[in-house]
Enzyme design. Structure first.
Site, short mmCIF file in Angstrom:
data_model
loop_
_atom_site.label_atom_id
_atom_site.label_comp_id
_atom_site.label_asym_id
_atom_site.label_seq_id
_atom_site.Cartn_x
_atom_site.Cartn_y
_atom_site.Cartn_z
N CYS A 82 1.04 -1.18 -0.07
CA CYS A 82 -0.04 0.18 -0.17
C CYS A 82 0.80 1.24 -0.09
CB CYS A 82 -0.90 0.12 1.05
SG CYS A 82 -2.14 1.50 1.30
N ASN A 84 0.32 4.58 -0.20
CA ASN A 84 -0.11 5.64 0.85
C ASN A 84 0.04 5.15 2.24
OD1 ASN A 84 -0.87 7.68 -0.92
ND2 ASN A 84 -2.71 6.84 -1.33
N ASN A 189 -6.94 -4.09 -8.18
CA ASN A 189 -7.14 -2.73 -8.25
C ASN A 189 -7.39 -2.38 -9.78
OD1 ASN A 189 -6.26 -2.07 -5.24
ND2 ASN A 189 -4.58 -3.21 -6.05
N GLU A 207 -10.53 0.31 -5.15
CA GLU A 207 -9.09 -0.78 -4.40
C GLU A 207 -9.66 -1.86 -4.09
OE1 GLU A 207 -6.12 0.59 -1.67
OE2 GLU A 207 -6.99 2.88 -1.79
N CYS A 216 -4.98 6.20 -3.98
CA CYS A 216 -4.21 4.92 -4.01
C CYS A 216 -2.81 5.09 -4.27
CB CYS A 216 -4.94 4.04 -4.79
SG CYS A 216 -4.08 2.39 -4.96
N GLY A 217 -1.86 4.89 -3.38
CA GLY A 217 -0.48 5.06 -3.87
C GLY A 217 0.02 4.15 -4.89
N THR A 218 -0.08 2.83 -4.86
CA THR A 218 0.38 1.98 -5.75
C THR A 218 -0.35 2.03 -7.18
OG1 THR A 218 -1.03 0.20 -4.92
CG2 THR A 218 1.36 0.39 -4.24
#
Length: 271
Positions: A82, A84, A189, A207, A216-218
Site C-alpha cells: 500500500c 499511501n 485494483n 481499491e 491509492c499510492g500503488t
C-alpha cells in the site's frame, strides 16, 4: 474484551488505523479489521497498518530488527503493498522516534522499501519495479468496457484510460470486472485515468478490498508507469486524485512515490 490503543492517519485522504504492536502480541483477525474500519460502528478507515518487528512475522526470513508494515484492507483481507499506507507507516515511525534518522528501510510483503523524509510534510518511498505487461485485457463497469493495461507494483493493477475520469459514470462502490476473469484470481485494483497535460494525470480508483478511495499510492504509480510506456514522457509524473496530489519519479528501474502523510489522532478501542 480488551482495551487496545490506536492512532489514525492519512496520505492524500487514503486513511488508516495504526496499531502499534512492536512485540507481535496482537493478532489482526479479519473480524477485528472489519470492525475497526467500519465508518459508523468503528474507527473508520480504508485499511489497518500494524507496526511490528519483522522477527514476529512468521513468513519473514530477512533482517529481524526491521519494522514490518503488516497491512490489511478494510474487508479484512491481507494486501501485499500500500503506497499511501507506507508513507503513513513511515510518519508514525518518525513521530514515535522508532527510527534514528529520516532515511530508513521498511519490510513489507513485497520486499524491502526505502523511505526518505522531506520537508513540508512530504515523504518519499521506493516501491520497487512497476512492471507493465502487454496482452489483451478488458475492464467492464457501469455498462461500459475499455481496454486496460496490467501493471504489477508489488500488488496487481488494471489501468484504464478514459476521456474524463472525474465525469465518467462510475459507481466505484461496485467492483469493476475484467476479461479474462482468471487474470486476477485474488482480485485487482482498477484505475481510471485521464491525461490532463504532458506528465500530469487525473485518477479515480477502485481499491481491491476497500472500494473507491480518495487515493491509492500503488495505483498512482501503476497509472504513471502505464502512461510513460505509451507516451514519450520521460520525466516525473504528477497524479491528481480526489485526496490531493502525488509525484512519481522513475530512477532507473526503481520507482519512487512522494506525497504528504499525516498522523492526526490517538484513541482506544475495545475488542
Amino acid at each position: 474484551m480488551r482495551r487496545h490503543n490506536f492512532s489514525k492517519g492519512h496520505g492524500t485522504r487514503n486513511d488508516f488505523v495504526i496499531i502499534d504492536d512492536q512485540h507481535g502480541m496482537q493478532e489482526l483477525t479479519p473480524d477485528i479489521v472489519v470492525a475497526l474500519c467500519d465508518r459508523r460502528a468503528g474507527v473508520g478507515a480504508d485499511g489497518v497498518l500494524r507496526v511490528v518487528r519483522a522477527q514476529h512475522m512468521s513468513d519473514w526470513d530477512g533482517d529481524p530488527d526491521l519494522w514490518f508494515m503488516d497491512y490489511h484492507n478494510a474487508d479484512g483481507s491481507v494486501a501485499e503493498m500500500c503506497g499511501n499506507g507506507l508513507r503513513v507507516f513511515a510518519r508514525h515511525l518518525v513521530n514515535e522516534q522508532l527510527v534514528p534518522t529520516g532515511e530508513f528501510t521498511v519490510a513489507t510483503r513485497s520486499g524491502l522499501r526505502q523511505v526518505q523524509v522531506a520537508r513540508g510534510g512530504l515523504i518519499s518511498t521506493s516501491l520497487g519495479h512497476a512492471v507493465v505487461s502487454d496482452g489483451p485485457l478488458t475492464v467492464t463497469h457501469a455498462g461500459q468496457s475499455w481496454p486496460a493495461t496490467r501493471v504489477d507494483v508489488g500488488n496487481p493493477h488494471a489501468v484504464v484510460f478514459v476521456d474524463d475520469a472525474t465525469r465518467v459514470g462510475l459507481n466505484l462502490h461496485v467492483a469493476p470486472t475484467w476479461d479474462p476473469a482468471e487474470e486476477f484470481p485474488r482480485g485487482t485494483n482498477v484505475e481510471f485515468v485521464t491525461v490532463r497535460a504532458p506528465g500530469v494525470l487525473d485518477m479515480r480508483v477502485y481499491e481491491r478490498g476497500s472500494g473507491e478511495t480518495e487515493s491509492c499510492g500503488t495505483g498512482v504509480v501503476a497509472s504513471a508507469a502505464s502512461y510513460r510506456k505509451q507516451s514519450d514522457h520521460d520525466g516525473d509524473v504528477v497524479v491528481h486524485v480526489a485526496g490531493g496530489e502525488l509525484t512519481v519519479t522513475f530512477d532507473g528501474d526503481e520507482v519512487w512515490l512522494t506525497g504528504p502523510a499525516l498522523v492526526y489522532a490517538r484513541g482506544e478501542f475495545w475488542w
